[in-house]
Each structure stands twice: as structure tokens, then as C-alpha cells.
Design a protein around this motif. Structure first.
Motif, PDB file in Angstrom:
ATOM      1  N   ARG A 100       0.852  -1.189   0.000  1.00  0.00           N
ATOM      2  CA  ARG A 100       0.000   0.000   0.000  1.00  0.00           C
ATOM      3  C   ARG A 100       0.886   1.236   0.000  1.00  0.00           C
ATOM      4  N   VAL A 101       0.551   2.203  -0.856  1.00  0.00           N
ATOM      5  CA  VAL A 101       1.265   3.472  -0.948  1.00  0.00           C
ATOM      6  C   VAL A 101       0.321   4.581  -0.494  1.00  0.00           C
ATOM      7  N   SER A 102       0.749   5.380   0.497  1.00  0.00           N
ATOM      8  CA  SER A 102      -0.055   6.499   1.012  1.00  0.00           C
ATOM      9  C   SER A 102       0.763   7.776   0.907  1.00  0.00           C
ATOM     10  N   TRP A 103       0.057   8.923   0.840  1.00  0.00           N
ATOM     11  CA  TRP A 103       0.734  10.220   0.752  1.00  0.00           C
ATOM     12  C   TRP A 103      -0.104  11.277   1.453  1.00  0.00           C
ATOM     13  N   SER A 104       0.535  12.383   1.757  1.00  0.00           N
ATOM     14  CA  SER A 104      -0.150  13.506   2.409  1.00  0.00           C
ATOM     15  C   SER A 104       0.630  14.790   2.116  1.00  0.00           C
ATOM     16  N   PRO A 105      -0.084  15.961   2.228  1.00  0.00           N
ATOM     17  CA  PRO A 105      -1.528  16.117   2.413  1.00  0.00           C
ATOM     18  C   PRO A 105      -2.271  15.934   1.097  1.00  0.00           C
ATOM     19  N   THR A 106      -3.610  16.161   1.115  1.00  0.00           N
ATOM     20  CA  THR A 106      -4.419  16.054  -0.097  1.00  0.00           C
ATOM     21  C   THR A 106      -5.220  17.346  -0.269  1.00  0.00           C
ATOM     22  N   PRO A 107      -4.598  18.415  -0.746  1.00  0.00           N
ATOM     23  CA  PRO A 107      -5.309  19.695  -0.902  1.00  0.00           C
ATOM     24  C   PRO A 107      -6.346  19.643  -2.021  1.00  0.00           C
ATOM     25  N   GLU A 108      -7.319  20.548  -1.946  1.00  0.00           N
ATOM     26  CA  GLU A 108      -8.383  20.586  -2.938  1.00  0.00           C
ATOM     27  C   GLU A 108      -7.878  20.985  -4.316  1.00  0.00           C
ATOM     28  N   SER A 109      -6.719  21.614  -4.379  1.00  0.00           N
ATOM     29  CA  SER A 109      -6.192  22.095  -5.656  1.00  0.00           C
ATOM     30  C   SER A 109      -5.595  20.987  -6.515  1.00  0.00           C
ATOM     31  N   VAL A 110      -5.503  19.752  -5.994  1.00  0.00           N
ATOM     32  CA  VAL A 110      -4.961  18.625  -6.758  1.00  0.00           C
ATOM     33  C   VAL A 110      -6.102  17.921  -7.480  1.00  0.00           C
ATOM     34  N   ALA A 111      -5.942  17.747  -8.821  1.00  0.00           N
ATOM     35  CA  ALA A 111      -6.969  17.070  -9.607  1.00  0.00           C
ATOM     36  C   ALA A 111      -6.812  15.558  -9.533  1.00  0.00           C
ATOM     37  N   SER A 112      -5.568  15.060  -9.570  1.00  0.00           N
ATOM     38  CA  SER A 112      -5.337  13.614  -9.535  1.00  0.00           C
ATOM     39  C   SER A 112      -3.902  13.343  -9.108  1.00  0.00           C
ATOM     40  N   TYR A 113      -3.640  12.074  -8.785  1.00  0.00           N
ATOM     41  CA  TYR A 113      -2.289  11.621  -8.453  1.00  0.00           C
ATOM     42  C   TYR A 113      -1.898  10.509  -9.427  1.00  0.00           C
ATOM     43  N   GLN A 114      -0.651  10.557  -9.903  1.00  0.00           N
ATOM     44  CA  GLN A 114      -0.106   9.501 -10.743  1.00  0.00           C
ATOM     45  C   GLN A 114       0.953   8.745  -9.949  1.00  0.00           C
ATOM     46  N   VAL A 115       0.797   7.430  -9.856  1.00  0.00           N
ATOM     47  CA  VAL A 115       1.724   6.591  -9.109  1.00  0.00           C
ATOM     48  C   VAL A 115       2.498   5.731 -10.109  1.00  0.00           C
ATOM     49  N   LEU A 116       3.783   6.024 -10.261  1.00  0.00           N
ATOM     50  CA  LEU A 116       4.681   5.257 -11.127  1.00  0.00           C
ATOM     51  C   LEU A 116       5.489   4.297 -10.262  1.00  0.00           C
ATOM     52  N   TYR A 117       5.632   3.021 -10.717  1.00  0.00           N
ATOM     53  CA  TYR A 117       6.402   2.070  -9.930  1.00  0.00           C
ATOM     54  C   TYR A 117       7.058   1.039 -10.835  1.00  0.00           C
ATOM     55  N   GLY A 118       8.244   0.596 -10.418  1.00  0.00           N
ATOM     56  CA  GLY A 118       8.982  -0.412 -11.168  1.00  0.00           C
ATOM     57  C   GLY A 118      10.059  -1.021 -10.296  1.00  0.00           C
ATOM     58  N   PRO A 119      10.493  -2.264 -10.612  1.00  0.00           N
ATOM     59  CA  PRO A 119      11.500  -2.943  -9.786  1.00  0.00           C
ATOM     60  C   PRO A 119      12.887  -2.340  -9.995  1.00  0.00           C
ATOM     61  N   LEU A 120      13.710  -2.467  -8.963  1.00  0.00           N
ATOM     62  CA  LEU A 120      15.097  -2.011  -9.026  1.00  0.00           C
ATOM     63  C   LEU A 120      16.032  -3.226  -9.006  1.00  0.00           C
ATOM     64  N   PRO A 121      17.071  -3.277  -9.872  1.00  0.00           N
ATOM     65  CA  PRO A 121      17.273  -2.335 -10.985  1.00  0.00           C
ATOM     66  C   PRO A 121      16.529  -2.836 -12.209  1.00  0.00           C
ATOM     67  N   ALA A 122      15.821  -1.973 -12.899  1.00  0.00           N
ATOM     68  CA  ALA A 122      15.104  -2.321 -14.129  1.00  0.00           C
ATOM     69  C   ALA A 122      14.603  -1.036 -14.752  1.00  0.00           C
ATOM     70  N   ASN A 123      14.167  -1.132 -16.006  1.00  0.00           N
ATOM     71  CA  ASN A 123      13.654   0.043 -16.706  1.00  0.00           C
ATOM     72  C   ASN A 123      12.149  -0.011 -16.932  1.00  0.00           C
ATOM     73  N   SER A 124      11.510  -1.116 -16.570  1.00  0.00           N
ATOM     74  CA  SER A 124      10.062  -1.239 -16.781  1.00  0.00           C
ATOM     75  C   SER A 124       9.314  -0.478 -15.697  1.00  0.00           C
ATOM     76  N   VAL A 125       8.309   0.307 -16.109  1.00  0.00           N
ATOM     77  CA  VAL A 125       7.549   1.143 -15.186  1.00  0.00           C
ATOM     78  C   VAL A 125       6.067   0.990 -15.496  1.00  0.00           C
ATOM     79  N   LYS A 126       5.253   0.929 -14.454  1.00  0.00           N
ATOM     80  CA  LYS A 126       3.799   0.881 -14.603  1.00  0.00           C
ATOM     81  C   LYS A 126       3.191   2.134 -13.966  1.00  0.00           C
ATOM     82  N   LEU A 127       1.963   2.478 -14.383  1.00  0.00           N
ATOM     83  CA  LEU A 127       1.303   3.713 -13.954  1.00  0.00           C
ATOM     84  C   LEU A 127      -0.086   3.411 -13.411  1.00  0.00           C
ATOM     85  N   VAL A 128      -0.406   4.021 -12.263  1.00  0.00           N
ATOM     86  CA  VAL A 128      -1.749   3.983 -11.694  1.00  0.00           C
ATOM     87  C   VAL A 128      -2.198   5.418 -11.466  1.00  0.00           C
TER      88      VAL A 128
END
Length: 498
Positions: free
Chosen positions: A323-351
Motif C-alpha cells: 500500500r502506498v499512502s501520501w499527504s496532504p491532499t489539498p483541494e487544488s490537486v486534480a489527480s495523483y499519478q503513481v509510477l512504480y517499477g523494480p530495481l534495478p530495471a527500466n520497466s515502469v507501470k502507472l496507476v
């Protein structure tokens, strides 16, 4: 005689017309804004008991109000030989702070120079020096035992000429004609005669009267953030008598003006999608089909933009998810993009996550793997901000399986287990003895059994085996082992031959 009859009638009207309120939580008083000054008789003519009861009355009267620079502010002035200010309007800006301050008021004693206190109020307290605001309603509440050593009529009139609404509560035998002239008109609404023990009787009626005075009578902004504010205004129209035109734009930028039409039953609206740290000129234009109503205007400055994310937290790590959590969450943010990939590697996925949420679960991950996770806030203004953290998934099946024992005598046992999955660095075997010290053994990953000796015959011992990994702790498997009691030694007896 007529004055006495009238005084008795007013007292009975107050007592019979209302019931003593029950103590308990009070509903808040919404949408009020004003400066409320208490003129408190703190002279020697008031007993300690009476002074304490008056403080309780003030605290109960104020309890439902919201305090702050855009709501109600209050102050207290002592009537004594020389007037004294207990605290200015802008010192206590929360209900709890106001209640604490009122409970801490100490009686000053001295003469009852009410006229001097009124002049002091006019010269000192209704100015910015004491935190008073220039464009809000003013209320003066004078609590007296009915006696003053100096003239009150002239300084009181000067205050009323400045637009101050005056309420008077007499707990003694004050002159009705003098006090009714000093209070705002009509006296039946602004003047109360009541015994100090019966002050709770008038709390609701007095609070409602004060609320009528400080009810918002102009356009104002509340709940201001970096990208929104709420506009509130008094009821000027109905749905049948007209509509409103709302206009707002950044100061000096008329081309960016936004215009909205609202039905006549509106008294509030949330304005959103604003630029942080920007001053807006706002105009509310009532379009009445019955009479002309002048426009109302105000100026609002949005707050500084809250930066996000400032913290990224990894939790609930499992072999194939975190689970990935973050703070704060102001009203001025439209969305969050979460990029993740294994180390070491170049493959990345997006949520992509909605801007109102503050966490997500990343799934279908590889076990025992370190990932680089980057959370990017996409603001409604188009700005972006990113923050990264490392996440480690757990080993699969990191628990030792099938722990078993083989009895090799009354003091020795062999403990064996099936190997744990994953890249095991070794095993730790702990034996907690019923009698004697515990011992800890560390063995290589190829070894899956140990001999435990020097145990006490007939004892019960706890044996735990745990796999050791590089990134995570393995899960231990424990079992109880019961040692055999020692057999008695048989002595040899010579048997003679027959």
C-alpha cells in the motif's frame, strides 16, 4: 408608583414568558459577525457571589457563538474607579479560549464610575488598537446593579451615535426611566430587569436579540482555501421576486471575469477553481422585479497553495502487493499519478488515483523485490510535484514448515524441519527450557535439523525455528517438546544357586 408597577410587570413578563434553559450542548449560532463588548460592573457595590453568577451568565450566553476574525469577537471592560480592559477583541479567537478567559476574570472593586468606562470604551475599544473591526456590527452589553456614581447618558448617547446597539441588564433596583433611555430602542427588547439568580431565564431571548443585530447583513467570504471560498449574504430576494448576478475576477484582470446567474432563493455559493495567493474582486448584483437593491461587493484573497505530496508512506507489504499512502491532499490537486517499477530495471507501470484520495494498493508485484515508487500530484492549474520512496515486497511462504522432534534419550532431542521458500540466509533455533537458561543456535541454510541436549528429564520445553532473509524477518514456527522422565536404576542382587 407607575414606574414600580411597570418594573414589576417587566420582571413578571420575563419570568413567566420563558423557562430556565437546561444545561448541556448548545446548537451553534450560524452566520454571524460582530464585535461584542461586555461592560462588567466590577466595583465594590457588587458581592463576590453576584460577580461569580454574572461570569457564569456571560459564559453561557457566549457558548454557542463561533469566534474568529470573520465571525464574533468579544471583549470585557471593568467598571471601577478607573476603567480597565480585561482583554481586547482579537486576543481569544476560539470558543474554548473565550470560556477559559471569562472563568479567569477577577473582580477589581472600587467605585462604580460607569460613565468613565463608557468613554473608555468609545475612545479605546472601538478602534483597531483593541482589535475592533471597522465594518462589522457593534454590540455593548452593560450588566449593572442599577447604581452609578457618575453620569452615563452623554457617553452612552455618543456610543449609540456611532452605531453601537446597547443592551442593559439590571440585577438591582435601577431607575427604569434612566436605563430605558440609555438602552437602544425599543426598551422591551434591549432592557432586562432580573435577579442575579434568575439570569439564566433571559439567556435565550437575549442571545436571539444579539444574533439579530450581528447577523450577516453584507456579502462576505468564509472557508477560504488556496482554490476556493464560500460567499454568504443576507436574504435579499426570493425565487419569485428576482435573481442574482455574481461576478468575480482577479484584481486588475477584468478579462478573466466569471459571471454566474443564481436564483433568488440563494444566500450562499461555493466559488472554486481559483488561483492560489490571488485577490479577487467580487460583486453580487440583486436583480429585483419589485424594487432597486444596490449591489454588494467584497474582496477576497485566496491562501497560499498547499504543497503535496510532502510525505510518501509504504505499508501493508505482502509478497505480491504493497500500500502506498501520501499527504496532504489539498483541494487544488486534480489527480495523483503513481509510477512504480523494480530495481534495478527500466520497466515502469502507472496507476492514476483521484485527487480526493490519499492511498492506493499496488498489486501483481514480484516477491522479495525492491520497487521505486513515485507519487506525482497533478494540480488543477497544470502544475506537477513528485516524491519517491522505496518499497520492498515480502518473501513467499517465509515460514518454516513441519517442525518435528525425535527422542534420543531423556535429555536429548533432535529437531527437524522442512526448508522455507525463498532465498534463505540461514535458520535460528531457540530453545526455551523449563529449567535452566535458554539457548539460541544459528545454522546455515542447507541444515534443517539440530540436536538439543542437556535438557532436564521430564521437563517441557519450547522450541522455535525461524528462517532468516535479507530484507524481511521470517515467521517463526514453535512447538512444545516433552522430555521423558529418567528411568530408575535397578541394582544387581545376587541370587544363590539352588
Amino acid at each position: 408608583m407607575c414606574a414600580r408597577i411597570l418594573l414589576v410587570f417587566l420582571s413578571l413578563h420575563g419570568i413567566l414568558g420563558q423557562s430556565i434553559p437546561h444545561r448541556g450542548p448548545h446548537p451553534s449560532v450560524p452566520d454571524v459577525e460582530g464585535d461584542l463588548l461586555f461592560l462588567l460592573d466590577s466595583s465594590g457595590s457588587v458581592s463576590y457571589y453576584e460577580f461569580s453568577r454574572v461570569k457564569e451568565f456571560i459564559a453561557d450566553l457566549l457558548r454557542p457563538f463561533t469566534f474568529g476574525p470573520y465571525d464574533v469577537q468579544t471583549s470585557v471592560v471593568h467598571i471601577s474607579t478607573v476603567p480597565a480592559m480585561e482583554f481586547p477583541f482579537d486576543r481569544y479567537l476560539s470558543s474554548g479560549a473565550v470560556q477559559h478567559a471569562i472563568r479567569g476574570i477577577q473582580q477589581v472593586m472600587g467605585d462604580t464610575n460607569t460613565g468613565k468606562a463608557l468613554s473608555f470604551a468609545k475612545e479605546k475599544l472601538f478602534t483597531g488598537e483593541a482589535g475592533a473591526r471597522p465594518d462589522v456590527p457593534k454590540v455593548l452589553l452593560w450588566i449593572t446593579d442599577g447604581f452609578s456614581t457618575d453620569d452615563v447618558s452623554q457617553p452612552m448617547q455618543l456610543l449609540k451615535d456611532l452605531g453601537v446597539t446597547v443592551f442593559i441588564i439590571s440585577t438591582g433596583r435601577g431607575n427604569y426611566l434612566e436605563l430605558s433611555a440609555a438602552a437602544s430602542q425599543p426598551p422591551e427588547k434591549h432592557l432586562h430587569f432580573v435577579d442575579v439568580d434568575d439570569l439564566p431565564i433571559i439567556i435565550k431571548e437575549l442571545r436571539d436579540s444579539i444574533t439579530d443585530v450581528i447577523q450577516a447583513k453584507r456579502l462576505r467570504a468564509t472557508n477560504i482555501s488556496s482554490s476556493t471560498f464560500r460567499l454568504v449574504w443576507p436574504k435579499l430576494l426570493t425565487r419569485d421576486t428576482g435573481y442574482y448576478v455574481l461576478e468575480y475576477a482577479p484584481t486588475g484582470q477584468p478579462r478573466r471575469k466569471v459571471t454566474k446567474q443564481l436564483t433568488g432563493d440563494h444566500t450562499t455559493i461555493l466559488v472554486s477553481d481559483l488561483v492560489p495567493q490571488t485577490t479577487y474582486e467580487v460583486a453580487l448584483i440583486p436583480e429585483s422585479n419589485e424594487r432597486y437593491i444596490p449591489p454588494q461587493t467584497t474582496r477576497v484573497t485566496t491562501l497560499e497553495e498547499v504543497i503535496s505530496p510532502v510525505r510518501v508512506l509504504i505499508s501493508e507489504s505482502k509478497p505480491h502487493s504493497v500500500r502506498v499512502s501520501w499527504s496532504p491532499t489539498p483541494e487544488s490537486v486534480a489527480s495523483y499519478q503513481v509510477l512504480y517499477g523494480p530495481l534495478p530495471a527500466n520497466s515502469v507501470k502507472l496507476v492514476v488515483v483521484d485527487g480526493s484520495l490519499n492511498s492506493t494498493v499496488l498489486e501483481n508485484l514480484a516477491a522479495n523485490t525492491t520497487y521505486l515508487v513515485t507519487v506525482s500530484a497533478i494540480y488543477k492549474s497544470g502544475k506537477e510535484r513528485a516524491l519517491s520512496a522505496k518499497a520492498c515486497t515480502q518473501e513467499e511462504n517465509s515460514k518454516v514448515k513441519h517442525l518435528r522432534f525425535e527422542d534420543l534419550g531423556p535429555t536429548t532431542v533432535k529437531a527437524s524441519w522442512d526448508p522455507a521458500d525463498g532465498e534463505v540466509l540461514g535458520y535460528r533455533v531457540r530453545c526455551r527450557r523449563q529449567a535452566g537458561p535458554s539457548n539460541l543456535l544459528s545454522v546455515s541454510p542447507q541444515i534443517h535439523s539440530v540436536l538439543l541436549s542437556n535438557l532436564t528429564a521430564g521437563s517441557t520445553n519450547k522450541v522455535c525455528v525461524k528462517a532468516v532473509y535479507k530484507n524481511i524477518p521470517g515467521k517463526g514456527l514453535c512447538r512444545m517438546v516433552h522430555m521423558q522422565p529418567a528411568s530408575p536404576v535397578r541394582s544387581y542382587r545376587h541370587r544363590p544357586r539352588a
